[in-house]
Design an enzyme around this catalytic site. Sequence first.
Site, PDB file in Angstrom:
ATOM      1  N   GLY A 109       0.797  -1.215   0.000  1.00 41.20           N
ATOM      2  CA  GLY A 109       0.000   0.000   0.000  1.00 41.20           C
ATOM      3  C   GLY A 109       0.830   1.265   0.000  1.00 41.20           C
ATOM      4  N   GLU A 132       2.594  -8.365  -1.760  1.00 44.44           N
ATOM      5  CA  GLU A 132       1.391  -9.006  -1.239  1.00 44.44           C
ATOM      6  C   GLU A 132       1.322 -10.497  -1.549  1.00 44.44           C
ATOM      7  OE1 GLU A 132       0.200  -4.665  -2.046  1.00 44.44           O
ATOM      8  OE2 GLU A 132       1.470  -6.188  -2.978  1.00 44.44           O
TER       9      GLU A 132
END
Length: 258
Positions: A109, A132
Amino acid sequence: MAYECILTETDGAVAVITLNRPDALNAFNRQLMDELTDAVKKFEADDAIGCMVLTGSEKAFAAGADIKEMASKDYIDVLSEDFITANWEEVSRTRKPIIAAVGGYALGGGCELALMCDFIIAGDNAKFGQPEISIGAMPGAGGTQRLARFIGKSKAMEMCLTGRMMDAEEAERCGLVSRIVPKGELREEAIRVAKQIAGFSRPIVTLTKESVNRAYETTLSEGVRFERRVFHSIFAFEDQKEGMAAFAEKRKPVFKNR
């Protein structure tokens, strides 16, 4: 709103927002993102501010979303709260320019938030990545979309599928960042550039930003048509008259943001 996870300050017409969760490498929890959204909205509404800088620490811009907070969520949770969309996207929606000053890690993020800004100035210690995949997840804040548009399918696919990090030099070569500066000069340089932008005609800066962003949303012919119409419209502005008159008279323009 009282801020606990970010710091804000102003320097002339520039607003500086600093992510401030040092114990978690500025990982994004709901509180931090709510505070960031609130700050961006306030600076967007403040006529004294012409440009924003978003930064973190020298060690980390942001290490991504707070996994401990995310881990217990299920599908109904993320759907009901409109996770990410509800309090991340304000950075991409604001009409005023936002510069990401990235030092250290910008992962997951953190990388995606930097991509939401208008351009990135990187410290020479910056590292970008979408890791991720290594925790059984995938990018969800634009990593598969903005990253592919900015650096191309091949590099974006590799980063998203392997979790490989990209250093500042590679990021500059492939167009992810506008340029690299020594890490100790990052904040000062980002503010300097922001002051330069804030010194121009505010409405023309807004329209220029909108026109560049249009290039990623439409075809070339439609984008050029949009640009042309916007270009024609600036001839109704007092600042256009002042800017061109100042050029002809060899003086510095005095813009009134009209």
